[in-house]
Design a protein around this motif. Sequence first.
Motif, PDB file in Angstrom:
ATOM      1  N   TRP A  59      -5.376  -3.582  -0.581  1.00 18.61           N
ATOM      2  CA  TRP A  59      -6.524  -4.480  -0.593  1.00 18.61           C
ATOM      3  C   TRP A  59      -6.159  -5.895  -0.158  1.00 18.61           C
ATOM      4  O   TRP A  59      -7.023  -6.737  -0.034  1.00 18.61           O
ATOM      5  CB  TRP A  59      -7.143  -4.519  -1.979  1.00 18.61           C
ATOM      6  N   ASP A  72      -1.969  -6.268  -4.852  1.00 22.72           N
ATOM      7  CA  ASP A  72      -1.588  -4.980  -4.288  1.00 22.72           C
ATOM      8  C   ASP A  72      -0.432  -4.399  -5.065  1.00 22.72           C
ATOM      9  O   ASP A  72       0.722  -4.668  -4.780  1.00 22.72           O
ATOM     10  CB  ASP A  72      -1.194  -5.138  -2.821  1.00 22.72           C
ATOM     11  N   GLU A  73      -0.764  -3.575  -6.025  1.00 25.46           N
ATOM     12  CA  GLU A  73       0.262  -2.969  -6.853  1.00 25.46           C
ATOM     13  C   GLU A  73       0.962  -1.816  -6.160  1.00 25.46           C
ATOM     14  O   GLU A  73       2.019  -1.387  -6.560  1.00 25.46           O
ATOM     15  CB  GLU A  73      -0.329  -2.500  -8.183  1.00 25.46           C
ATOM     16  N   GLY A  74       0.351  -1.253  -5.083  1.00 27.60           N
ATOM     17  CA  GLY A  74       0.962  -0.142  -4.335  1.00 27.60           C
ATOM     18  C   GLY A  74       1.120   1.004  -5.248  1.00 27.60           C
ATOM     19  O   GLY A  74       1.934   1.823  -5.263  1.00 27.60           O
ATOM     20  N   VAL A  78       0.856  -1.176   0.000  1.00 25.23           N
ATOM     21  CA  VAL A  78       0.000   0.000   0.000  1.00 25.23           C
ATOM     22  C   VAL A  78       0.896   1.230   0.000  1.00 25.23           C
ATOM     23  O   VAL A  78       1.980   1.225   0.590  1.00 25.23           O
ATOM     24  CB  VAL A  78      -0.971   0.006   1.207  1.00 25.23           C
ATOM     25  N   VAL A 128      -4.310  10.140  -0.185  1.00 33.10           N
ATOM     26  CA  VAL A 128      -4.264   9.665  -1.557  1.00 33.10           C
ATOM     27  C   VAL A 128      -3.567   8.319  -1.455  1.00 33.10           C
ATOM     28  O   VAL A 128      -2.472   8.225  -0.891  1.00 33.10           O
ATOM     29  CB  VAL A 128      -3.459  10.625  -2.465  1.00 33.10           C
ATOM     30  N   SER A 129      -4.201   7.271  -1.961  1.00 39.63           N
ATOM     31  CA  SER A 129      -3.612   5.946  -1.756  1.00 39.63           C
ATOM     32  C   SER A 129      -3.765   5.054  -2.976  1.00 39.63           C
ATOM     33  O   SER A 129      -4.592   5.299  -3.850  1.00 39.63           O
ATOM     34  CB  SER A 129      -4.257   5.264  -0.547  1.00 39.63           C
ATOM     35  N   ALA A 130      -2.945   4.016  -2.990  1.00 45.01           N
ATOM     36  CA  ALA A 130      -3.024   2.962  -3.999  1.00 45.01           C
ATOM     37  C   ALA A 130      -2.736   1.648  -3.306  1.00 45.01           C
ATOM     38  O   ALA A 130      -1.887   1.581  -2.415  1.00 45.01           O
ATOM     39  CB  ALA A 130      -2.014   3.201  -5.119  1.00 45.01           C
ATOM     40  N   GLY A 131      -3.424   0.613  -3.704  1.00 41.39           N
ATOM     41  CA  GLY A 131      -3.207  -0.700  -3.099  1.00 41.39           C
ATOM     42  C   GLY A 131      -3.894  -0.797  -1.752  1.00 41.39           C
ATOM     43  O   GLY A 131      -4.847  -0.089  -1.458  1.00 41.39           O
TER      44      GLY A 131
END
Length: 150
Positions: A142, A148-150, A126, A137-140
């Motif tokens: 899950w 989880d590509e982060g 993450v 603001v975030s990515a991943g």
Amino acid sequence: MSDVVLGIDVGGTKTQIAIRTADGVTLLDRRVPTQRWRGESFEQKARVLAQLIQQTLTPLADPLVVRALAVGAHGCDLAEECRELERHLAPYFPQAALRVVSDVALVALAAGEPGAMGLIAGTGSVAIALTPAGDYVSAGGWGWLLGDEG
């Protein structure tokens, strides 16, 4: 009576707690297993943290007053969740300036780079950055099962 500041990093498996005097002298820096966290309500998480802090402060000196408390908390993935944990922690520490962020956002803050993005990469990953307004603001994040590509 001595004023202290506390920093806590609550992760999925370990919790790191550091206590310093107001003038920067480290009184304690210790790691304990994270217990009763995942799946608990924010009210219960606040209770667990307050108990941990009290157990940690009691043998150090008497009395110690918490003037600042910073928490990086696993499971606070949204700014609203962090504010909810803050609301539940505040009554335990009425004399403290209090801030709760995601344990991932804590990475950049602890490095002294509040405008940077924190990244945790392991079985899952993450990435989280805080906007100037305190939003995330975030990515991943899950979990490894969904990717989880982060």
